[in-house]
Design an enzyme around this catalytic site. Structure first.
Site, PDB file in Angstrom:
ATOM      1  N   ALA A  67       0.864  -1.184   0.000  1.00  0.00           N
ATOM      2  CA  ALA A  67       0.000   0.000   0.000  1.00  0.00           C
ATOM      3  C   ALA A  67       0.901   1.234   0.000  1.00  0.00           C
ATOM      4  CB  ALA A  67      -0.895  -0.012   1.231  1.00  0.00           C
ATOM      5  N   GLY A 110       0.868  -5.117   0.920  1.00  0.00           N
ATOM      6  CA  GLY A 110      -0.261  -5.215   0.000  1.00  0.00           C
ATOM      7  C   GLY A 110       0.104  -5.864  -1.331  1.00  0.00           C
ATOM      8  N   GLU A 113      -0.219  -9.446  -0.726  1.00  0.00           N
ATOM      9  CA  GLU A 113      -1.656  -9.702  -0.537  1.00  0.00           C
ATOM     10  C   GLU A 113      -2.416  -9.651  -1.859  1.00  0.00           C
ATOM     11  OE1 GLU A 113      -1.700  -6.625   2.541  1.00  0.00           O
ATOM     12  OE2 GLU A 113      -2.614  -8.113   3.859  1.00  0.00           O
ATOM     13  N   GLU A 133       4.489  -4.985   7.387  1.00  0.00           N
ATOM     14  CA  GLU A 133       3.656  -3.973   8.057  1.00  0.00           C
ATOM     15  C   GLU A 133       4.075  -3.728   9.505  1.00  0.00           C
ATOM     16  OE1 GLU A 133       2.492  -6.357   6.068  1.00  0.00           O
ATOM     17  OE2 GLU A 133       0.961  -5.533   4.735  1.00  0.00           O
TER      18      GLU A 133
HETATM   19  N1  CAA Z   1       4.650   3.276  -0.501  1.00  0.00           N
HETATM   20  C1  CAA Z   1       5.063   4.436  -1.027  1.00  0.00           C
HETATM   21  N2  CAA Z   1       6.260   4.574  -1.637  1.00  0.00           N
HETATM   22  C2  CAA Z   1       7.056   3.493  -1.727  1.00  0.00           C
HETATM   23  C3  CAA Z   1       6.675   2.245  -1.194  1.00  0.00           C
HETATM   24  C4  CAA Z   1       5.407   2.157  -0.564  1.00  0.00           C
HETATM   25  N3  CAA Z   1       4.938   1.005  -0.068  1.00  0.00           N
HETATM   26  N4  CAA Z   1       7.667   1.356  -1.407  1.00  0.00           N
HETATM   27  C5  CAA Z   1       8.642   2.033  -2.072  1.00  0.00           C
HETATM   28  N5  CAA Z   1       8.273   3.311  -2.253  1.00  0.00           N
HETATM   29  C6  CAA Z   1       9.032   4.382  -2.911  1.00  0.00           C
HETATM   30  C7  CAA Z   1      10.166   4.865  -2.014  1.00  0.00           C
HETATM   31  O1  CAA Z   1       9.670   5.789  -1.080  1.00  0.00           O
HETATM   32  C8  CAA Z   1      11.083   5.482  -3.036  1.00  0.00           C
HETATM   33  O2  CAA Z   1      10.560   6.744  -3.393  1.00  0.00           O
HETATM   34  P1  CAA Z   1      11.550   8.046  -3.434  1.00  0.00           P
HETATM   35  O3  CAA Z   1      12.484   7.726  -4.567  1.00  0.00           O
HETATM   36  O4  CAA Z   1      10.590   9.152  -3.733  1.00  0.00           O
HETATM   37  O5  CAA Z   1      12.219   8.104  -2.113  1.00  0.00           O
HETATM   38  C9  CAA Z   1      10.923   4.562  -4.243  1.00  0.00           C
HETATM   39  O6  CAA Z   1       9.705   3.878  -4.054  1.00  0.00           O
HETATM   40  C10 CAA Z   1      12.035   3.527  -4.347  1.00  0.00           C
HETATM   41  O7  CAA Z   1      12.096   2.825  -3.109  1.00  0.00           O
HETATM   42  P2  CAA Z   1      13.462   2.638  -2.275  1.00  0.00           P
HETATM   43  O8  CAA Z   1      14.396   3.773  -2.526  1.00  0.00           O
HETATM   44  O9  CAA Z   1      13.103   2.339  -0.856  1.00  0.00           O
HETATM   45  O10 CAA Z   1      14.045   1.322  -3.010  1.00  0.00           O
HETATM   46  P3  CAA Z   1      14.989   0.194  -2.394  1.00  0.00           P
HETATM   47  O11 CAA Z   1      15.362  -0.672  -3.546  1.00  0.00           O
HETATM   48  O12 CAA Z   1      16.059   0.810  -1.552  1.00  0.00           O
HETATM   49  O13 CAA Z   1      14.048  -0.640  -1.368  1.00  0.00           O
HETATM   50  C11 CAA Z   1      12.013  -1.803  -0.723  1.00  0.00           C
HETATM   51  C12 CAA Z   1      12.968  -1.367  -1.863  1.00  0.00           C
HETATM   52  C13 CAA Z   1      12.718  -2.796   0.205  1.00  0.00           C
HETATM   53  C14 CAA Z   1      10.818  -2.461  -1.380  1.00  0.00           C
HETATM   54  C15 CAA Z   1      11.595  -0.555   0.091  1.00  0.00           C
HETATM   55  O14 CAA Z   1      11.133   0.431  -0.821  1.00  0.00           O
HETATM   56  C16 CAA Z   1      10.492  -0.816   1.085  1.00  0.00           C
HETATM   57  O15 CAA Z   1      10.745  -1.368   2.135  1.00  0.00           O
HETATM   58  N6  CAA Z   1       9.239  -0.384   0.770  1.00  0.00           N
HETATM   59  C17 CAA Z   1       8.124  -0.460   1.675  1.00  0.00           C
HETATM   60  C18 CAA Z   1       7.595  -1.883   1.789  1.00  0.00           C
HETATM   61  C19 CAA Z   1       6.462  -1.910   2.795  1.00  0.00           C
HETATM   62  O16 CAA Z   1       6.613  -1.589   3.945  1.00  0.00           O
HETATM   63  N7  CAA Z   1       5.272  -2.344   2.334  1.00  0.00           N
HETATM   64  C20 CAA Z   1       4.103  -2.450   3.168  1.00  0.00           C
HETATM   65  C21 CAA Z   1       3.281  -1.231   3.006  1.00  0.00           C
HETATM   66  S1  CAA Z   1       1.902  -1.208   4.158  1.00  0.00           S
HETATM   67  C22 CAA Z   1       0.728  -2.198   3.465  1.00  0.00           C
HETATM   68  O17 CAA Z   1       0.909  -2.746   2.396  1.00  0.00           O
HETATM   69  C23 CAA Z   1      -0.561  -2.323   4.244  1.00  0.00           C
HETATM   70  C24 CAA Z   1      -1.450  -3.456   3.781  1.00  0.00           C
HETATM   71  O18 CAA Z   1      -1.453  -4.521   4.340  1.00  0.00           O
HETATM   72  C25 CAA Z   1      -2.330  -3.288   2.647  1.00  0.00           C
END
Ligand code: CAA
Length: 261
Positions: A67, A110, A113, A133
């Site tokens: 998400a 998500g 999921e 999460e």
């Molecule tokens: N939401 C919004 N933006 C996101 C994102 C997310 N879930 N995941 C990545 N991005 C964005 C980053 O903020 C970044 O944007 P900027 O360039 O503007 O800073 C861009 O995508 C590239 O990401 P990274 O620089 O972090 O890339 P990386 O290769 O270093 O890392 C990653 C990749 C491990 C996937 C890391 O991006 C990450 O941990 N992302 C979040 C994953 C996460 O926590 N997901 C769960 C979300 S909550 C949810 O999903 C609730 C539910 O149950 C429905």
């Protein structure tokens, strides 16, 4: 058909729809606009008689990173409860045609999921699954506490959800979350998913949709109720021309030509 900005749609083979999540700068984070477009595209393909099966994919780097954290970070309890935040994600489970997820790269939160709401999951060896999460001070809300637990068992689901650690395509295969890991190389997993979709699209659509409905019922019903539903829907298929054609083709030693009637 509708123009989208967060997804791409195409028809790579007869009977097959391909939906590609396309927010590369955000690793396909599942923003509300993206999820609304995905729902709309799925509904359009579901009601398109030319389409028999749907493939959902992302990029080589990310199926979807979850998400959209930036969209939800400042929301208050009153906002999320009044909006029923993420409540519309289950729209996808009302699609009647089979949906195949072709997963490369990150399928987190998500994203994992979303894959689990599909009917078949194929992964490339680069796929990285997880429910991170807990790192954000929340819990999964797109179905993981239920679907992941059903798929891989309580102990593994607890470990994944409580620690937030990623798991590999190989682990996902071993645990039965996905149907298989598909060979290496760019685009290979999507090609394979499209092949499976093409095979399914060549069958009678009424039987295919009935099969999907009955397998999904295994998650909702008792064994006795599920078996009763299965047998009654099987009986109903004797009212279709596809059943007559399928069985006639078998006895005449030819390939069946289904008309979805
Ligand atoms: N939401 C919004 N933006 C996101 C994102 C997310 N879930 N995941 C990545 N991005 C964005 C980053 O903020 C970044 O944007 P900027 O360039 O503007 O800073 C861009 O995508 C590239 O990401 P990274 O620089 O972090 O890339 P990386 O290769 O270093 O890392 C990653 C990749 C491990 C996937 C890391 O991006 C990450 O941990 N992302 C979040 C994953 C996460 O926590 N997901 C769960 C979300 S909550 C949810 O999903 C609730 C539910 O149950 C429905």
């Amino acid at each position: 058909s509708t123009q989208f900005t967060n997804i791409l749609t195409s028809r790579p083979e007869p009977g097959v729809a391909l939906i590609t999540l396309n927010r590369p700068k955000a690793l396909n984070a599942l923003s509300s606009p993206l999820m609304n477009e995905l729902s709309q595209a799925l509904k359009e393909f579901d009601s398109d008689p030319q389409i028999g099966a749907i493939v959902v994919t992302g990029s080589e780097k990310a199926f979807a990173a979850g998400a959209d954290i930036k969209e939800m970070k400042d929301k208050q309890f009153a906002d999320v409860i009044k909006e029923n935040w993420l409540g519309n994600w289950s729209d996808m489970t009302r699609i009647q045609k089979p949906i195949i997820a072709a997963v490369s790269g990150f399928a987190l939160g998500g994203g994992c999921e979303l894959a689990m709401m599909c009917d078949i999951i194929l992964a490339s060896p680069t796929a990285k699954f997880g429910q991170p999460e807990i790192e954000l001070g929340i819990i999964p809300a797109g179905g993981a506490t239920q679907r992941l637990t059903h798929a891989i068992g309580k102990s593994r689901a607890m470990e994944i959800i409580l620690t937030g650690r990623h798991f590999s395509a190989q682990e996902a295969e071993k645990w039965g979350l996905i149907s298989r890991v598909v060979g290496d190389g760019e685009g290979v997993v999507v090609k394979e998913a499209v092949e499976i979709a093409k095979t399914i699209a060549g069958k009678g659509q009424i039987a295919v949709q009935t099969a999907k409905e009955t397998v999904n019922a295994a998650y909702e019903l008792s064994l006795a109720e599920g078996l009763r539903l299965e047998r009654r829907l099987f009986h109903g298929l004797f009212a279709t021309q596809d059943q007559k054609e399928g069985m006639a083709a078998f006895t005449e030693k030819r390939k069946a030509v289904f008309t979805h009637l």
